[in-house]
Design an enzyme around this catalytic site. Sequence first.
Site, PDB file in Angstrom:
ATOM      1  NE  ARG A   1      -1.885   1.594   3.702  1.00 40.49           N
ATOM      2  CZ  ARG A   1      -1.827   1.353   5.003  1.00 40.49           C
ATOM      3  NH1 ARG A   1      -2.435   0.314   5.505  1.00 40.49           N
ATOM      4  NH2 ARG A   1      -1.144   2.134   5.809  1.00 40.49           N
TER       5      ARG A   1
ATOM      6  CG  HIS B   1      -6.512   1.612   6.384  1.00 39.43           C
ATOM      7  ND1 HIS B   1      -6.739   0.352   5.876  1.00 39.43           N
ATOM      8  CD2 HIS B   1      -7.636   1.939   7.082  1.00 39.43           C
ATOM      9  CE1 HIS B   1      -7.939  -0.064   6.261  1.00 39.43           C
ATOM     10  NE2 HIS B   1      -8.514   0.874   6.985  1.00 39.43           N
TER      11      HIS B   1
ATOM     12  CE1 TYR C   1       0.752   2.177   9.208  1.00 38.49           C
ATOM     13  CE2 TYR C   1      -0.575   3.770  10.410  1.00 38.49           C
ATOM     14  CZ  TYR C   1      -0.366   3.004   9.290  1.00 38.49           C
ATOM     15  OH  TYR C   1      -1.250   3.061   8.240  1.00 38.49           O
TER      16      TYR C   1
END
Lengths: 324, 367
Positions: B257, B261, B270
């Site tokens: 990705r 998200h 993160y």
Amino acid sequence: MDKLTLVQAVNRALQLSMQEDPDVILLGQDIGKSGGVFRATEGLMEKFGVDRVMDTPLAESAIVGCAVGMALYGLKPVAEMQFSGFAYQAFHQIEQHVSRYRNRTRGEYPLPMVIRMPYGGGVRAFEHHSESREAYYVHTPGLKVVVPSTPSDALGLLRAAIRDPDPVIFMEPKKIYRSLKEEIPGDGPIHRLGEAKVVRPGEQLTLISYGAMMPVTLDAAAQMGADYSIEVIDLRTLKPLDEASLVASVQKTGRAVVVHEAPRTLGMGAEISALLMEKALLSLKAPVARVTGYDVQMPYYQLENHYLPSVARVVQALRDTLSY
Amino acid sequence: MPRRILESFEVSNLSILDPEGRADPQLEPSLPTAKLKQIFEDMLLLREFDVRAIAMQRQGRMGTYAPSTGQEAVQIAAGAALNPTDWVVPSFREQGLLLSRGVKASTMFLFFMGSEEGNRLPRKLRSLPYCVPCATQVLHAVGIGMAAKLKKDPVAVATFFGDGATSEGDFHEALNFAAVYQSPNVFLCQNNQWAISTPRSAQTRSATLAQKAIAYGFSGLQVDGNDVLAVYSAVDAAAKRAREGGGPSLLECMTYRLGVHTTSDDPGRYRPATELEAWIPKDPIDRFEKYLLAKGLLQSDDRARLTAEIGDRLKAAATEAEEICRNLTPDEMFTYMYADIPDFLRPQREEVLAQSIAIDGDGRAHG
């Protein structure tokens, strides 16, 4: 003419539905060779083959989730949850998909399917085998919820549920699966969902119940004797609720008592009480009374008869309401 | 009694295109030129769809959006390997797949603009709408497969999910049912390495996700998910096997990705920047473009030209979607709940109509 018990009537309804519609298929745990733990599907695998009566692995979410897929494809699956206490493993499928698919696809993918589940106490069963949690399903928009209390209603309502274009939760009162036999002529009736039934006419009080509490309710009405005129209504379909019949009866009698074994808070009694307040307030001569299971976890069977509404509790509520 | 080995297993990885877009001649599938070009255009469409959707989200014209940037090869090549008679059952990150199956771009926009009209996918497309709760749709795919098998229809049913979904119970129940009933399913995992902030390594101790199929009694294959030709070949083979009665397959497509998200997410909190940088050279569109350029099927300025054309089409589609939103009426929330509106819902529908007339004057919902 055959005399059938309620569970035999369920079996008959499944058989008739499968005969008239090749798209009706059954799936569930132990429903095939064993005929179901209550024998509701006895003989159907022999009659219709393993493709239409599917013994599945032990996984409730998969049973309901795969039934969703089958219904999307155009079949009419009838899924069995062995006990309603295990339907929670499939609850997310029911809430997130079964109840939503027609609406969320704007009618492109309706879900004609039935989920059958035996529910309720009084059979001295293990933990998780005795609850009465119909309110969860009634609360979920998009579902229909049906609870029969007699063999002929079980037959007529299940046939209607399987023919219905929308998903139906069909809750079977296992305590009275075999408690009475009824003569059913021919193939029996095909009911309309959403219609309550006046099982005993009366003038002074409307006594409302459904499912396994109907025998208790009728006993209580009988115990009141000839001095009191009690009208007894069997809801049969909890959603859509037959509001018109309830309101008409209470406008006539002015009093209502609701009996169910599910916990009291936000149960059918609460809903019916609110309905009567909204639509029959000026007819009411007494508060709507509720005789229900308590707001506790269903006790193990040593104490279950203290939990379940008894004839004596219903009689007391009738007396209190009549003398209010 | 001595200990004996009862069974042993192996898991393979399939890759056909190298990072420079050169195909392994032994494995290169022979695809018609038109199909190769269509795949490339569909990949560009998906990337441009992301660009437009994210821009509209930033402008307040669209709600939360889950982009696919970096994951174009899996969706588009998988879609290209399936027949129109096959079924697809997506999660919530398969815009490109659905567009390539014939879903209108305006419909896809509508889902993210907050209207159920975005799920009104014509039955004939055999493409289910988005499914938000992770892995729940995988069971629906198995049920469709079981039904198709019962009806003796030779169709494959491909379902899509992410790496995070493989931790859900429904994923495991689905693989088990598919194996038991030998349903014609292709389980297609878009392993983009992150389930929001949870890395693949924290999701499971299994060395691969592909190997999870082995426990259920069928084969799993890991595929370079940024390699169009590898995904096409793997899905083509798995779908053929499914249609011919050979049962289910699991394909773990390794991808990344490159973006967020969803537009509500900040991967900077993160995800190490170095990891992202390492994946950028593996961009599936760049690799496939190099392949097509080397084959002479594409000119160097084609990508920019096609992207501009797609941009214009999407702009028109967005306008169309916004027009549909402006014309929604609040009673629609009642219209499709049941086949026939039950009596108890009628007064509620009247209530919402009366209320919104009071608010809006014209009885229409806010755009």
